[in-house]
Design an enzyme around this catalytic site. Structure first.
Site, PDB file in Angstrom:
ATOM      1  N   ARG A  46       0.817  -1.217   0.000  1.00 19.80           N
ATOM      2  CA  ARG A  46       0.000   0.000   0.000  1.00 19.80           C
ATOM      3  C   ARG A  46       0.855   1.273   0.000  1.00 19.80           C
ATOM      4  O   ARG A  46       0.353   2.354  -0.305  1.00 19.80           O
ATOM      5  CB  ARG A  46      -0.904   0.027   1.238  1.00 19.80           C
ATOM      6  CG  ARG A  46      -2.053  -0.979   1.220  1.00 19.80           C
ATOM      7  CD  ARG A  46      -2.903  -0.826   2.461  1.00 19.80           C
ATOM      8  NE  ARG A  46      -4.110  -1.648   2.423  1.00 19.80           N
ATOM      9  CZ  ARG A  46      -5.253  -1.282   1.854  1.00 19.80           C
ATOM     10  NH1 ARG A  46      -5.343  -0.106   1.273  1.00 19.80           N
ATOM     11  NH2 ARG A  46      -6.300  -2.090   1.874  1.00 19.80           N
ATOM     12  N   LEU A  71      -8.763  -6.446  10.741  1.00 15.29           N
ATOM     13  CA  LEU A  71      -8.874  -7.212  11.986  1.00 15.29           C
ATOM     14  C   LEU A  71      -7.490  -7.379  12.609  1.00 15.29           C
ATOM     15  O   LEU A  71      -6.548  -7.804  11.927  1.00 15.29           O
ATOM     16  CB  LEU A  71      -9.467  -8.605  11.738  1.00 15.29           C
ATOM     17  CG  LEU A  71     -10.936  -8.722  11.347  1.00 15.29           C
ATOM     18  CD1 LEU A  71     -11.272 -10.187  11.101  1.00 15.29           C
ATOM     19  CD2 LEU A  71     -11.827  -8.136  12.417  1.00 15.29           C
ATOM     20  N   LEU A  73      -5.407  -9.665  14.505  1.00 15.39           N
ATOM     21  CA  LEU A  73      -5.470 -11.093  14.801  1.00 15.39           C
ATOM     22  C   LEU A  73      -4.892 -11.448  16.166  1.00 15.39           C
ATOM     23  O   LEU A  73      -4.989 -12.601  16.606  1.00 15.39           O
ATOM     24  CB  LEU A  73      -4.743 -11.887  13.710  1.00 15.39           C
ATOM     25  CG  LEU A  73      -5.334 -11.761  12.303  1.00 15.39           C
ATOM     26  CD1 LEU A  73      -4.549 -12.615  11.314  1.00 15.39           C
ATOM     27  CD2 LEU A  73      -6.806 -12.141  12.284  1.00 15.39           C
ATOM     28  N   LYS A  74      -4.302 -10.467  16.853  1.00 18.52           N
ATOM     29  CA  LYS A  74      -3.813 -10.715  18.204  1.00 18.52           C
ATOM     30  C   LYS A  74      -4.920 -10.601  19.242  1.00 18.52           C
ATOM     31  O   LYS A  74      -4.723 -10.941  20.415  1.00 18.52           O
ATOM     32  CB  LYS A  74      -2.680  -9.740  18.527  1.00 18.52           C
ATOM     33  CG  LYS A  74      -1.421  -9.976  17.684  1.00 18.52           C
ATOM     34  CD  LYS A  74      -0.315  -9.015  18.054  1.00 18.52           C
ATOM     35  CE  LYS A  74       0.922  -9.263  17.203  1.00 18.52           C
ATOM     36  NZ  LYS A  74       2.017  -8.310  17.530  1.00 18.52           N
ATOM     37  N   HIS A 138      13.799 -13.139  -0.025  1.00 12.98           N
ATOM     38  CA  HIS A 138      13.108 -12.402  -1.081  1.00 12.98           C
ATOM     39  C   HIS A 138      13.333 -13.116  -2.401  1.00 12.98           C
ATOM     40  O   HIS A 138      14.115 -14.067  -2.496  1.00 12.98           O
ATOM     41  CB  HIS A 138      13.608 -10.958  -1.149  1.00 12.98           C
ATOM     42  CG  HIS A 138      12.951 -10.052  -0.159  1.00 12.98           C
ATOM     43  ND1 HIS A 138      11.606  -9.771  -0.192  1.00 12.98           N
ATOM     44  CD2 HIS A 138      13.462  -9.353   0.886  1.00 12.98           C
ATOM     45  CE1 HIS A 138      11.309  -8.942   0.796  1.00 12.98           C
ATOM     46  NE2 HIS A 138      12.414  -8.674   1.470  1.00 12.98           N
ATOM     47  N   ILE A 140      15.036 -12.563  -5.004  1.00 15.22           N
ATOM     48  CA  ILE A 140      16.423 -12.712  -5.452  1.00 15.22           C
ATOM     49  C   ILE A 140      17.111 -13.861  -4.728  1.00 15.22           C
ATOM     50  O   ILE A 140      17.954 -14.570  -5.303  1.00 15.22           O
ATOM     51  CB  ILE A 140      17.182 -11.378  -5.261  1.00 15.22           C
ATOM     52  CG1 ILE A 140      18.517 -11.403  -6.004  1.00 15.22           C
ATOM     53  CG2 ILE A 140      17.382 -11.052  -3.771  1.00 15.22           C
ATOM     54  CD1 ILE A 140      19.205 -10.049  -6.050  1.00 15.22           C
ATOM     55  N   ASN A 141      16.760 -14.095  -3.452  1.00 19.36           N
ATOM     56  CA  ASN A 141      17.352 -15.201  -2.689  1.00 19.36           C
ATOM     57  C   ASN A 141      16.842 -16.549  -3.179  1.00 19.36           C
ATOM     58  O   ASN A 141      17.616 -17.519  -3.281  1.00 19.36           O
ATOM     59  CB  ASN A 141      17.037 -15.050  -1.211  1.00 19.36           C
ATOM     60  CG  ASN A 141      17.402 -13.688  -0.653  1.00 19.36           C
ATOM     61  OD1 ASN A 141      16.556 -13.006  -0.078  1.00 19.36           O
ATOM     62  ND2 ASN A 141      18.639 -13.257  -0.828  1.00 19.36           N
ATOM     63  N   TYR A 142      15.549 -16.625  -3.459  1.00 16.90           N
ATOM     64  CA  TYR A 142      14.962 -17.888  -3.934  1.00 16.90           C
ATOM     65  C   TYR A 142      15.542 -18.270  -5.302  1.00 16.90           C
ATOM     66  O   TYR A 142      15.845 -19.443  -5.553  1.00 16.90           O
ATOM     67  CB  TYR A 142      13.437 -17.785  -4.015  1.00 16.90           C
ATOM     68  CG  TYR A 142      12.778 -17.211  -2.790  1.00 16.90           C
ATOM     69  CD1 TYR A 142      13.263 -17.476  -1.509  1.00 16.90           C
ATOM     70  CD2 TYR A 142      11.658 -16.381  -2.896  1.00 16.90           C
ATOM     71  CE1 TYR A 142      12.666 -16.939  -0.386  1.00 16.90           C
ATOM     72  CE2 TYR A 142      11.043 -15.834  -1.780  1.00 16.90           C
ATOM     73  CZ  TYR A 142      11.558 -16.105  -0.525  1.00 16.90           C
ATOM     74  OH  TYR A 142      10.965 -15.562   0.584  1.00 16.90           O
ATOM     75  N   ASP A 168       8.443 -15.194  -6.771  1.00 18.91           N
ATOM     76  CA  ASP A 168       7.206 -14.787  -6.115  1.00 18.91           C
ATOM     77  C   ASP A 168       5.977 -15.178  -6.926  1.00 18.91           C
ATOM     78  O   ASP A 168       4.999 -15.705  -6.383  1.00 18.91           O
ATOM     79  CB  ASP A 168       7.186 -13.267  -5.911  1.00 18.91           C
ATOM     80  CG  ASP A 168       8.100 -12.811  -4.789  1.00 18.91           C
ATOM     81  OD1 ASP A 168       8.725 -13.669  -4.143  1.00 18.91           O
ATOM     82  OD2 ASP A 168       8.193 -11.594  -4.562  1.00 18.91           O
TER      83      ASP A 168
END
Length: 372
Positions: A46, A71, A73-74, A138, A140-142, A168
């Site tokens: 965003r 929401l 979630l905690k 990220h 690039i690492n994958y 991704d």
């Protein structure tokens, strides 16, 4: 015409790119997607420029057709709210690190006890098990760990920094969509849901396909500029006089012959299919010396009515406004909201059906703007 996935209900807890891209495809094809977002820690997508119509363009695109529900979630009451509604849903998609949803009380084991038909997909960098499961990563690492970067790019300058997120999207998003729809199909027979473990690294490894088959079955190493398809042959990009580029993929004999005639390069016929590294180098140098003599417009005119697998390297704005883009409906005008006449131009869903129709209800909403 109705959308293909009409009636399928999805609860999306993901952020950034992999999960949202997957659920956007499901939503485009008709699924009802509710996107659960934190009211205090906004999705980073965003905030990423550029902006249009008061929002980040990536958010407006990736979260179109979805209802945004805020929401925390905690808070136990919000966890209980989700549990009270989960029986109405077919699919949960989440993108936290392994164990996070379990600690929140929203793991697969918990939710599947309430709804045994639930299909629960987790997208992570390295999967739910193994020594890397808790590591950050990220795209690039994958790509680096998958071996793809190791046989891409140029010998003298190393792996390329790509303009798109391959792991991704092709690794995470699209494999998640395939797996989810396969599980939906299987559920129609068994009546049972199941858990799906999507590792972006696992999935992007499969994109090595042909190179990996050579390594695994024949022991042939994969390295930059060594194979027919990674710069080791004349299948490559060539710079023009005005610093633009042509893509030349004329590998098959009929295409090689046509290219040789058009460029007046007999060396293509003599050595274009050679396995010898020196021969390949001579062919590439001859093509580059020819292409650099004229600007892109000249080559477009020469190749316009030919069928030899030669196309210009377009800038993205050129591609999106091209005749092909217009003919194939690459873009679509999406309403800012369901009651707005104002629209935002976005990439269209590329999947085309003969009877079903994709839908574009509205761009991504503000946090908490949706209805549930």
């Amino acid at each position: 015409m109705e959308a293909a996935l009409k009636g399928l209900k999805v609860l999306d807890f993901s952020t950034l790119l992999p999960g949202p891209f997957a659920t956007m495809y499901l939503a485009d094809m008709g699924a009802d997607v509710v996107h659960i977002e934190s009211p205090t820690r906004p999705d980073l997508i965003r905030m990423m420029p550029p902006y249009a119509n008061g929002q980040a363009t990536s958010h407006s695109y990736l979260n179109r057709n979805k209802q945004s529900i805020a929401l925390d979630l905690k808070l136990s009451e919000n966890v209980e709210l989700i549990k009270s509604k989960i029986s109405d849903y077919d699919i949960v998609l989440e993108q936290f690190r392994p164990g996070v949803m379990q600690r929140l009380g929203l793991g697969y084991d918990t939710l599947s006890e309430i709804n045994p038909r639930l299909i629960y997909c987790s997208i992570t960098g390295y999967g739910q098990s193994g020594p890397y499961k808790d590591k950050a990563g990220h795209d690039i690492n994958y790509l680096a760990l998958s071996g793809i970067s190791g046989h891409s790019g140029r010998i003298d300058c190393g792996p390329p920094a790509l303009g798109v997120q391959i792991a991704d999207v092709a690794g995470g998003s699209l494999h998640a969509v395939i797996a989810i729809l396969a599980a939906v199909y299987e559920r129609a027979r068994s009546g049972q849901g199941q858990f799906i473990d999507i590792s972006m690294t696992d999935c992007v490894v499969s994109l090595n396909n042909m190179a990996a088959s050579g390594v695994l079955a024949a022991g042939v190493a994969a390295a930059p500029e060594q194979s027919y398809l990674n710069g080791g042959s004349f299948y490559d990009y060539y710079q023009t006089k005005d610093a633009r580029y042509l893509s030349i993929g004329s590998l098959e004999p009929q295409f090689t012959s046509g290219l040789a005639q058009l460029l007046e390069l007999p060396i293509l016929l003599e050595k274009g299919a050679s396995f010898d590294a020196d021969d390949r180098k001579q062919v590439k140098m001859a093509i580059q010396e020819k292409i650099i003599q004229q600007d892109l417009h000249h080559w477009l005119s020469l190749f316009e009515n030919t069928d030899v697998c030669v196309e210009p390297v377009l800038h993205l704005d050129e591609a999106l406004d091209s005749a092909l883009a217009l003919q194939r409906d690459w873009t679509v005008d999406v309403p800012l909201d369901t009651n707005s006449a104002q629209t935002e131009r976005q990439l269209a869903c590329p999947i085309k059906f003969s009877r079903s129709q994709n839908r574009y209800l509205h761009v991504g909403q503000k946090i908490g703007e949706g209805k549930w």
